[in-house]
Design an enzyme around this catalytic site. Structure first.
Site, PDB file in Angstrom:
ATOM      1  N   PRO A  70     -16.159  -2.768   1.741  1.00 49.60           N
ATOM      2  CG  PRO A  70     -16.372  -1.569   3.736  1.00 49.60           C
ATOM      3  CD  PRO A  70     -15.354  -2.271   2.881  1.00 49.60           C
ATOM      4  CG  LEU A  71     -18.483   1.942   1.540  1.00 47.77           C
ATOM      5  CD1 LEU A  71     -18.041   3.390   1.777  1.00 47.77           C
ATOM      6  CD2 LEU A  71     -19.965   1.777   1.873  1.00 47.77           C
ATOM      7  CB  ALA A  72     -18.517  -1.837  -4.322  1.00 41.26           C
ATOM      8  N   GLY A  73     -15.523   0.099  -3.212  1.00 45.46           N
ATOM      9  CA  GLY A  73     -14.630   1.177  -3.641  1.00 45.46           C
ATOM     10  C   GLY A  73     -15.299   2.534  -3.741  1.00 45.46           C
ATOM     11  N   GLY A  74     -16.532   2.639  -3.243  1.00 46.83           N
ATOM     12  CA  GLY A  74     -17.238   3.928  -3.267  1.00 46.83           C
ATOM     13  C   GLY A  74     -18.515   3.864  -4.102  1.00 46.83           C
ATOM     14  CE1 TYR A  95      -3.329  -2.720   0.325  1.00 49.33           C
ATOM     15  CE2 TYR A  95      -3.691  -2.125   2.608  1.00 49.33           C
ATOM     16  CZ  TYR A  95      -4.006  -2.901   1.516  1.00 49.33           C
ATOM     17  OH  TYR A  95      -4.996  -3.844   1.616  1.00 49.33           O
ATOM     18  CG  LEU A 107     -22.406  -0.647  -2.565  1.00 43.50           C
ATOM     19  CD1 LEU A 107     -21.841  -1.875  -1.855  1.00 43.50           C
ATOM     20  CD2 LEU A 107     -23.925  -0.764  -2.701  1.00 43.50           C
ATOM     21  N   GLY A 147     -23.374   5.694  -3.754  1.00 43.07           N
ATOM     22  CA  GLY A 147     -24.340   6.287  -4.679  1.00 43.07           C
ATOM     23  C   GLY A 147     -23.810   7.554  -5.345  1.00 43.07           C
ATOM     24  CE  LYS A 148     -17.163   8.487  -4.187  1.00 46.21           C
ATOM     25  NZ  LYS A 148     -16.097   9.056  -3.377  1.00 46.21           N
TER      26      LYS A 148
HETATM   27  N1  NAP Z   1      -6.780  -7.778   1.247  1.00 48.41           N
HETATM   28  C1  NAP Z   1      -6.921  -7.076   0.169  1.00 48.41           C
HETATM   29  O1  NAP Z   1      -6.579  -7.510  -0.943  1.00 48.41           O
HETATM   30  C2  NAP Z   1      -7.514  -5.697   0.261  1.00 48.41           C
HETATM   31  C3  NAP Z   1      -7.942  -5.057  -0.905  1.00 48.41           C
HETATM   32  C4  NAP Z   1      -8.508  -3.780  -0.789  1.00 48.41           C
HETATM   33  C5  NAP Z   1      -8.614  -3.178   0.446  1.00 48.41           C
HETATM   34  N2  NAP Z   1      -8.156  -3.818   1.562  1.00 48.41           N
HETATM   35  C6  NAP Z   1      -8.216  -3.160   2.885  1.00 48.41           C
HETATM   36  O2  NAP Z   1      -9.537  -2.812   3.188  1.00 48.41           O
HETATM   37  C7  NAP Z   1      -9.643  -1.396   3.375  1.00 48.41           C
HETATM   38  C8  NAP Z   1     -11.009  -0.956   2.903  1.00 48.41           C
HETATM   39  O3  NAP Z   1     -11.215  -1.370   1.551  1.00 48.41           O
HETATM   40  P1  NAP Z   1     -11.730  -0.330   0.492  1.00 48.41           P
HETATM   41  O4  NAP Z   1     -10.942   0.928   0.615  1.00 48.41           O
HETATM   42  O5  NAP Z   1     -11.782  -1.004  -0.828  1.00 48.41           O
HETATM   43  O6  NAP Z   1     -13.204  -0.043   1.076  1.00 48.41           O
HETATM   44  P2  NAP Z   1     -14.494   0.576   0.434  1.00 48.41           P
HETATM   45  O7  NAP Z   1     -15.329   0.985   1.590  1.00 48.41           O
HETATM   46  O8  NAP Z   1     -15.107  -0.350  -0.546  1.00 48.41           O
HETATM   47  O9  NAP Z   1     -14.005   1.852  -0.379  1.00 48.41           O
HETATM   48  C9  NAP Z   1     -13.479   2.972   0.292  1.00 48.41           C
HETATM   49  C10 NAP Z   1     -13.475   4.150  -0.665  1.00 48.41           C
HETATM   50  O10 NAP Z   1     -14.824   4.554  -0.919  1.00 48.41           O
HETATM   51  C11 NAP Z   1     -14.896   5.985  -0.960  1.00 48.41           C
HETATM   52  N3  NAP Z   1     -15.694   6.410   0.200  1.00 48.41           N
HETATM   53  C12 NAP Z   1     -15.678   5.887   1.465  1.00 48.41           C
HETATM   54  N4  NAP Z   1     -16.562   6.502   2.258  1.00 48.41           N
HETATM   55  C13 NAP Z   1     -17.160   7.435   1.503  1.00 48.41           C
HETATM   56  C14 NAP Z   1     -18.166   8.404   1.759  1.00 48.41           C
HETATM   57  N5  NAP Z   1     -18.737   8.518   2.962  1.00 48.41           N
HETATM   58  N6  NAP Z   1     -18.544   9.207   0.744  1.00 48.41           N
HETATM   59  C15 NAP Z   1     -17.991   9.087  -0.489  1.00 48.41           C
HETATM   60  N7  NAP Z   1     -17.022   8.197  -0.786  1.00 48.41           N
HETATM   61  C16 NAP Z   1     -16.606   7.382   0.200  1.00 48.41           C
HETATM   62  C17 NAP Z   1     -13.459   6.486  -0.883  1.00 48.41           C
HETATM   63  O11 NAP Z   1     -12.897   6.455  -2.186  1.00 48.41           O
HETATM   64  P3  NAP Z   1     -12.658   7.759  -3.112  1.00 48.41           P
HETATM   65  O12 NAP Z   1     -12.388   8.921  -2.211  1.00 48.41           O
HETATM   66  O13 NAP Z   1     -11.506   7.358  -3.951  1.00 48.41           O
HETATM   67  O14 NAP Z   1     -13.901   7.935  -3.905  1.00 48.41           O
HETATM   68  C18 NAP Z   1     -12.797   5.376  -0.087  1.00 48.41           C
HETATM   69  O15 NAP Z   1     -11.404   5.329  -0.232  1.00 48.41           O
HETATM   70  C19 NAP Z   1      -8.429  -0.802   2.655  1.00 48.41           C
HETATM   71  O16 NAP Z   1      -8.042   0.443   3.161  1.00 48.41           O
HETATM   72  C20 NAP Z   1      -7.401  -1.865   2.946  1.00 48.41           C
HETATM   73  O17 NAP Z   1      -6.883  -1.693   4.265  1.00 48.41           O
HETATM   74  C21 NAP Z   1      -7.643  -5.074   1.479  1.00 48.41           C
END
Ligand code: NAP
Length: 328
Positions: free
Chosen positions: A209-213, A53, A215, A217-218
């Site tokens: 959990p948010l499918a990278g954002g 990372y 979910l 809805g933005k």
């Molecule tokens: N084991 C693995 O292979 C693996 C893979 C991925 C992640 N992870 C771990 O899991 C963590 C979480 O995964 P993830 O980042 O993919 O989670 P996620 O919840 O699916 O996506 C997070 C992203 O969603 C957007 N977001 C979050 N909250 C928001 C809000 N309230 N309003 C608008 N946009 C919002 C932001 O992206 P933007 O600002 O870019 O829009 C944020 O970086 C990572 O930090 C990492 O530690 C592990």
């Protein structure tokens, strides 16, 4: 914040984990430390990082940022990192070989400025390395005190079952956790990985959990985001997210989830995380954010209990992503 046992171990962890995948690229050190402060205030005692990372940049940055924050409070937190991704130019600078894993954990400990991690995880399965070699390397890492527990991420259930079997046969320390991707748009792991984890007493800590954002809805299907997870600023990582989620069916499901969220009066972001936590197979959910403000809606899921009718509605609108027939 709720707390629970980490699988069949004696360790108690918070049901939310702070992810650090954005640290050092989308999130600078100052903001990352604010995020860590906010998470700690909310009761989160578990930090998830990885040597590679942040994606889209040179690896190692996130561990350095986490290590600096933890320097005067290391014993107050459960620290998990991962190894196995490509970390250097040599052919052996990736994967689950004994050489790479032992190099990788030592490099992580240097960056994190600590002499142990609580959880060391294989970042992904490496079918090109014999399971016994990987299992022995992970056992060395644990017994040498570099890690207190070992786990695995991104692995098929049959491969994890094989690995657990070899660890038992060889009398090696076992994986105690699995870290799969899981959200309303990706539910395949419910079919085989979750039942295996439950039978074997493994902790399940899910990411994305948010499918990278999506979910939140933005996004709209016709958009071309200039910033964030689905944009070109993250290079191949952004492209991977497009391939995973940027499809009509996913957008249609997000719209249905959004409608349910509206009727319930709960932000879609909160509801999506609460739905993950409502699954009895899940130990903890890993939250991701680029800015501290984004964390507020996801942290709110700690207090959001889904009643069974609401959970059933969410299960139903996302059922095609459980069957594994969603065209991915
Ligand atoms: N084991 C693995 O292979 C693996 C893979 C991925 C992640 N992870 C771990 O899991 C963590 C979480 O995964 P993830 O980042 O993919 O989670 P996620 O919840 O699916 O996506 C997070 C992203 O969603 C957007 N977001 C979050 N909250 C928001 C809000 N309230 N309003 C608008 N946009 C919002 C932001 O992206 P933007 O600002 O870019 O829009 C944020 O970086 C990572 O930090 C990492 O530690 C592990």
């Amino acid at each position: 914040m709720q707390f629970t046992k980490f699988g069949h171990t004696g360790l108690t962890v918070s049901r939310m984990i702070l992810g650090t995948g954005t640290f050092g690229k989308q999130t600078d050190e100052k903001e990352a430390h604010r995020m860590l402060d906010k998470a700690a205030e909310a009761g989160i005692n578990f930090i998830d990082t990885a040597d590679v990372y942040p994606p889209g940049a040179e690896g190692g940055g996130a561990e350095i940022i986490v290590g600096r924050w933890l320097s005067n409070k290391r014993s107050g937190f459960i620290l998990g990192t991962k190894g196995g991704e490509k970390m250097g130019p040599a052919a052996w600078d990736a994967g689950s070989s004994r050489k790479h894993l032992l190099d990788a954990i030592d490099a992580s400990l240097r960056r994190l400025n600590t002499d142990y991690v609580d959880l060391y995880q294989l970042h992904r399965d490496d079918p090109a390395t014999p399971i016994d070699e990987m299992a022995e390397a992970m056992d060395t890492i644990l017994r040498s005190g570099r890690a207190r527990y070992i786990g695995v991420s991104n692995i098929l259930a049959y491969r994890l079952a094989k690995a657990l079997g070899r660890q038992d046969t060889l009398k090696l320390m076992r994986f105690v956790s699995a870290q799969p991707r899981y959200n309303l748009l990706f539910r395949e792991v419910e079919r085989e990985l979750f039942p295996l984890a439950q039978e074997e007493g493994l902790a399940v800590i899910t990411f994305n959990p948010l499918a990278g954002g999506l979910l939140t809805g933005k996004y709209k299907h016709g958009d071309t985001p200039e910033k964030g997870r689905f944009s070109a600023e993250l290079g191949g990582f952004g492209q991977m997210y497009h391939a995973r989620y940027w499809h009509e069916r996913e957008f249609e499901t997000v719209a249905r989830v959004q409608e349910i969220a509206k009727q319930d009066g709960t932000p879609i972001t909160t509801l999506s995380v609460a739905w993950v936590l409502a699954n009895p197979a899940i130990t903890s959910v890993i939250l991701g954010a680029s800015r501290v403000e984004q964390l507020m809606d996801t942290l709110a899921a700690a207090d959001c209990k889904l009643d069974s009718a609401l959970k059933t509605r969410l299960d139903e609108v996302s059922i095609e992503f459980r069957r594994g027939d969603a065209g991915k």
